[in-house]
Design a protein around this motif. Structure first.
Motif, PDB file in Angstrom:
ATOM      1  N   ILE A 207       0.870  -1.187   0.000  1.00 49.39           N
ATOM      2  CA  ILE A 207       0.000   0.000   0.000  1.00 49.39           C
ATOM      3  C   ILE A 207       0.901   1.228   0.000  1.00 49.39           C
ATOM      4  O   ILE A 207       1.736   1.400   0.899  1.00 49.39           O
ATOM      5  CB  ILE A 207      -0.924   0.034   1.235  1.00 49.39           C
ATOM      6  N   LEU A 208       0.739   2.074  -1.006  1.00 48.95           N
ATOM      7  CA  LEU A 208       1.625   3.227  -1.188  1.00 48.95           C
ATOM      8  C   LEU A 208       0.877   4.544  -1.049  1.00 48.95           C
ATOM      9  O   LEU A 208      -0.280   4.668  -1.459  1.00 48.95           O
ATOM     10  CB  LEU A 208       2.283   3.175  -2.570  1.00 48.95           C
ATOM     11  N   ARG A 209       1.552   5.515  -0.482  1.00 46.57           N
ATOM     12  CA  ARG A 209       1.050   6.882  -0.390  1.00 46.57           C
ATOM     13  C   ARG A 209       1.464   7.654  -1.649  1.00 46.57           C
ATOM     14  O   ARG A 209       2.607   7.548  -2.104  1.00 46.57           O
ATOM     15  CB  ARG A 209       1.645   7.569   0.845  1.00 46.57           C
ATOM     16  N   LEU A 210       0.564   8.430  -2.198  1.00 48.35           N
ATOM     17  CA  LEU A 210       0.837   9.276  -3.356  1.00 48.35           C
ATOM     18  C   LEU A 210       0.653  10.735  -2.963  1.00 48.35           C
ATOM     19  O   LEU A 210       0.038  11.044  -1.944  1.00 48.35           O
ATOM     20  CB  LEU A 210      -0.101   8.913  -4.507  1.00 48.35           C
ATOM     21  N   ILE A 211       1.190  11.633  -3.769  1.00 49.28           N
ATOM     22  CA  ILE A 211       1.018  13.071  -3.540  1.00 49.28           C
ATOM     23  C   ILE A 211       0.619  13.733  -4.856  1.00 49.28           C
ATOM     24  O   ILE A 211       0.754  13.131  -5.931  1.00 49.28           O
ATOM     25  CB  ILE A 211       2.296  13.723  -2.967  1.00 49.28           C
ATOM     26  N   PRO A 212       0.122  14.972  -4.819  1.00 46.39           N
ATOM     27  CA  PRO A 212      -0.237  15.651  -6.075  1.00 46.39           C
ATOM     28  C   PRO A 212       0.999  15.861  -6.956  1.00 46.39           C
ATOM     29  O   PRO A 212       2.091  16.166  -6.464  1.00 46.39           O
ATOM     30  CB  PRO A 212      -0.796  16.998  -5.599  1.00 46.39           C
ATOM     31  N   ALA A 213       0.812  15.706  -8.250  1.00 47.29           N
ATOM     32  CA  ALA A 213       1.918  15.915  -9.188  1.00 47.29           C
ATOM     33  C   ALA A 213       2.271  17.399  -9.265  1.00 47.29           C
ATOM     34  O   ALA A 213       1.375  18.257  -9.282  1.00 47.29           O
ATOM     35  CB  ALA A 213       1.531  15.412 -10.575  1.00 47.29           C
ATOM     36  N   PRO A 214       3.554  17.756  -9.296  1.00 47.67           N
ATOM     37  CA  PRO A 214       3.936  19.162  -9.444  1.00 47.67           C
ATOM     38  C   PRO A 214       3.523  19.697 -10.806  1.00 47.67           C
ATOM     39  O   PRO A 214       3.508  18.958 -11.802  1.00 47.67           O
ATOM     40  CB  PRO A 214       5.456  19.136  -9.288  1.00 47.67           C
ATOM     41  N   GLU A 215       3.206  20.994 -10.857  1.00 44.27           N
ATOM     42  CA  GLU A 215       2.760  21.606 -12.117  1.00 44.27           C
ATOM     43  C   GLU A 215       3.892  21.726 -13.133  1.00 44.27           C
ATOM     44  O   GLU A 215       3.676  21.575 -14.336  1.00 44.27           O
ATOM     45  CB  GLU A 215       2.202  23.014 -11.852  1.00 44.27           C
ATOM     46  N   GLY A 216       5.074  22.074 -12.656  1.00 43.39           N
ATOM     47  CA  GLY A 216       6.168  22.331 -13.593  1.00 43.39           C
ATOM     48  C   GLY A 216       7.517  21.979 -13.000  1.00 43.39           C
ATOM     49  O   GLY A 216       7.645  21.680 -11.816  1.00 43.39           O
ATOM     50  N   VAL A 217       8.541  22.036 -13.853  1.00 39.25           N
ATOM     51  CA  VAL A 217       9.907  21.677 -13.460  1.00 39.25           C
ATOM     52  C   VAL A 217      10.875  22.651 -14.129  1.00 39.25           C
ATOM     53  O   VAL A 217      10.674  23.063 -15.278  1.00 39.25           O
ATOM     54  CB  VAL A 217      10.257  20.238 -13.896  1.00 39.25           C
ATOM     55  N   ARG A 218      11.935  23.026 -13.404  1.00 44.68           N
ATOM     56  CA  ARG A 218      13.061  23.773 -13.970  1.00 44.68           C
ATOM     57  C   ARG A 218      14.342  23.006 -13.642  1.00 44.68           C
ATOM     58  O   ARG A 218      14.534  22.572 -12.505  1.00 44.68           O
ATOM     59  CB  ARG A 218      13.154  25.177 -13.382  1.00 44.68           C
ATOM     60  N   THR A 219      15.216  22.865 -14.633  1.00 44.40           N
ATOM     61  CA  THR A 219      16.485  22.176 -14.443  1.00 44.40           C
ATOM     62  C   THR A 219      17.613  23.171 -14.657  1.00 44.40           C
ATOM     63  O   THR A 219      17.598  23.940 -15.628  1.00 44.40           O
ATOM     64  CB  THR A 219      16.628  20.999 -15.426  1.00 44.40           C
ATOM     65  N   MET A 220      18.585  23.159 -13.752  1.00 47.98           N
ATOM     66  CA  MET A 220      19.682  24.132 -13.786  1.00 47.98           C
ATOM     67  C   MET A 220      21.021  23.429 -13.617  1.00 47.98           C
ATOM     68  O   MET A 220      21.107  22.397 -12.950  1.00 47.98           O
ATOM     69  CB  MET A 220      19.500  25.155 -12.649  1.00 47.98           C
ATOM     70  N   MET A 221      22.059  24.016 -14.201  1.00 46.38           N
ATOM     71  CA  MET A 221      23.420  23.516 -14.017  1.00 46.38           C
ATOM     72  C   MET A 221      24.307  24.672 -13.579  1.00 46.38           C
ATOM     73  O   MET A 221      24.303  25.731 -14.207  1.00 46.38           O
ATOM     74  CB  MET A 221      23.975  22.894 -15.306  1.00 46.38           C
ATOM     75  N   ALA A 222      25.055  24.456 -12.485  1.00 46.65           N
ATOM     76  CA  ALA A 222      25.978  25.464 -11.975  1.00 46.65           C
ATOM     77  C   ALA A 222      27.379  24.877 -11.939  1.00 46.65           C
ATOM     78  O   ALA A 222      27.577  23.736 -11.508  1.00 46.65           O
ATOM     79  CB  ALA A 222      25.559  25.912 -10.576  1.00 46.65           C
ATOM     80  N   VAL A 223      28.358  25.666 -12.393  1.00 45.13           N
ATOM     81  CA  VAL A 223      29.755  25.231 -12.460  1.00 45.13           C
ATOM     82  C   VAL A 223      30.561  25.991 -11.421  1.00 45.13           C
ATOM     83  O   VAL A 223      30.490  27.223 -11.351  1.00 45.13           O
ATOM     84  CB  VAL A 223      30.337  25.483 -13.867  1.00 45.13           C
ATOM     85  N   PHE A 224      31.331  25.254 -10.605  1.00 48.57           N
ATOM     86  CA  PHE A 224      32.090  25.859  -9.511  1.00 48.57           C
ATOM     87  C   PHE A 224      33.577  25.559  -9.657  1.00 48.57           C
ATOM     88  O   PHE A 224      33.965  24.391  -9.768  1.00 48.57           O
ATOM     89  CB  PHE A 224      31.612  25.318  -8.163  1.00 48.57           C
ATOM     90  N   PRO A 225      34.424  26.592  -9.647  1.00 48.65           N
ATOM     91  CA  PRO A 225      35.874  26.354  -9.653  1.00 48.65           C
ATOM     92  C   PRO A 225      36.352  25.638  -8.400  1.00 48.65           C
ATOM     93  O   PRO A 225      37.352  24.926  -8.429  1.00 48.65           O
ATOM     94  CB  PRO A 225      36.471  27.769  -9.733  1.00 48.65           C
TER      95      PRO A 225
END
Length: 464
Positions: A207-225
């Motif tokens: 038996i699994l619990r579910l949650i509401p699906a998120p409306e949107g997604v943003r994907t980001m990439m950050a580069v660190f020296p």
């Protein structure tokens, strides 16, 4: 030890029993690369059939090894003592999705990725996302308490399991938990079973619990020296009450090997790359993405990209998904540890690993889930080289001791199985280990179910 094939066939039917050597071979290994051949493989079609098999095993005292899709990394599904593999492939139905109460009832062989797609069609979301989600099954995920990149925001498999139908090692069937969000009657047997690695019971319903699906997604990439700046950025993001769904990390050796594999223009001089994903309401996502960029740049990032469309997001994920195939360029084999420390101590751990690699003349690459401190430490080696295997073995033990010194854990996702069993006592202590063994003995007095896992030292993961 003799497996009573005739009686097993009577229980499940002749079409659901395998005894030919070439068929048995397919059920004798998992993603850990360890191998052991069972004497028989059986495919029960119900909890009742599974229970009958275990009653038979207790009578004749042969070992039983539950098996899902075989995607585990620590040998938890290996039939190390021969015996009977109970493969749960036939129990593969989604029995119910209750959109109003946001719960689902599934059988253990439902593939995780398929289940996620089905519930998404109902506007719902099942967050646990192990790397093997396109192949691994929900039963295996529950048995190993699988995690994944989204754990930083959503938690791991145990956070979504409300209840279970379990066949105990002696053959009795129990039902744990509830279909409700609250339920505090008696001992929490559901939590005991989740992550028990097939040693305490075989799941036949979940038996699994579910949650509401998120409306949107943003994907980001950050580069660190600098690596320290990447770790500081993660802490700053969360301090500002932004909890991304994903905070992935690649160290400099990983960036180099992926760039050599992809030729995608990755900055090989950088000490760290963060892959950050935020989800939620569309109205807030652009503001969150802007805040994340500002915090990353203030922490020291010298490059930042945001992907909004599915194509742009997929391009940013491409480097992270290329890591595993890219590592084959270094050495033919690897030991993939999934150690976890408090995220503020990750720079200390990485610097220790760099020294470890130098001292033992090994290549070690690190990547993983910086948001929850779960770093996949890959010790690259040729298993045919005995000296290199010994150096790798020493490095693993030193790594584990350092992780515990930092207040961490030996496994954030993969579990113990065979591979980490020699080190379990290091983390839980002698009394903790004794308590676990007493639970095992109480539920499985004859040590029938998945024996040789978690508690018995074994160096098989070094090819010995």
């Amino acid at each position: 030890m003799t497996i009573p094939i005739t009686e097993i066939t009577r229980i499940v039917g002749k079409d659901h029993v395998l005894t030919a050597p070439e068929e048995l071979h397919c059920y004798g290994y998992d993603a850990s690369k360890m191998k052991a051949r069972p004497e028989c493989v059986v495919f029960p079609g119900s909890a009742a059939e599974t229970a009958e098999l275990l009653v038979l095993a207790n009578r004749d005292r042969f070992p039983v090894y539950p098996r899902g899709a075989g995607t585990g990394m620590v040998g938890a599904a290996i039939p190390s003592g021969g015996g009977l593999v109970v493969a749960l492939n036939r129990l593969n139905r989604i029995l119910e999705i209750d959109a109003e109460n946001m719960t689902a009832i599934v059988e253990p062989a439902v593939v995780t990725g398929d289940f996620q797609k089905r519930v998404l069609e109902c506007g719902l979301f099942y967050p646990p996302d192990p790397a093997s989600l396109q192949f691994s099954t929900l039963g295996g995920n529950v048995a190993m308490c699988a995690g994944g990149p989204r754990a930083v925001k959503y938690g791991v498999t145990r956070d979504y399991v409300l209840g279970l139908e379990v066949v105990l090692p002696t053959g009795s069937i129990i039902r744990t938990g509830t279909r409700t969000m609250k339920g505090v009657v008696g001992y929490d047997l559901t939590r005991l079973m989740v992550g028990s690695e097939g040693t305490l019971g075989i799941f036949t319903k979940i038996i699994l619990r579910l949650i509401p699906a998120p409306e949107g997604v943003r994907t980001m990439m950050a580069v660190f020296p600098r690596l320290d700046d990447a770790a500081n950025a993660v802490c700053d993001i969360i301090k500002h009450r932004i909890v991304p769904s994903t905070l992935e990390f690649m160290d400099q050796p990983t960036i180099g090997v992926v760039e050599n594999y992809l030729h995608a223009g990755l900055p090989t001089e950088a000490e760290a790359i963060l892959l950050i994903e935020a989800d939620g309401r569309e109205a807030l996502l652009d503001e969150d993405a802007s805040q994340i960029e500002r915090l990353c740049r203030e922490a020291g990032a010298d490059a930042f990209k945001t992907g909004r469309s599915p194509a742009e997001r997929e391009q940013l994920w491409k480097a992270r998904r290329a890591i595993s195939p890219a590592l084959g360029q270094i050495r033919p084999g690897k030991i993939n540890e999934d150690v976890t420390v408090p995220r503020t101590l990750i720079p200390s751990l990485i610097r220790f690993i760099q020294g470890l690699a130098s001292r033992h003349r090994l290549t070690i690459v690190c990547f993983g889930h910086l948001g929850d401190g779960n770093i996949h430490t890959n010790i690259m080696l040729d298993r045919k080289d005995a000296d290199e295997r010994k150096r790798a073995e020493r490095a693993v033990e030193e790594l584990f001791r350092k992780v515990l010194e930092l207040g961490g854990t030996l496994s954030g996702e993969h579990g113990i199985g065979i591979a980490k069993s020699p080190f379990l006592e290091l983390e839980v202590g002698r009394d903790g280990l004794a308590a676990m063994l007493r639970i095992k003995q109480a539920l499985d007095p004859l040590n029938i179910l998945n024996p040789g896992k978690m508690f018995v030292p074994n160096r098989a993961f070094f090819g010995e």
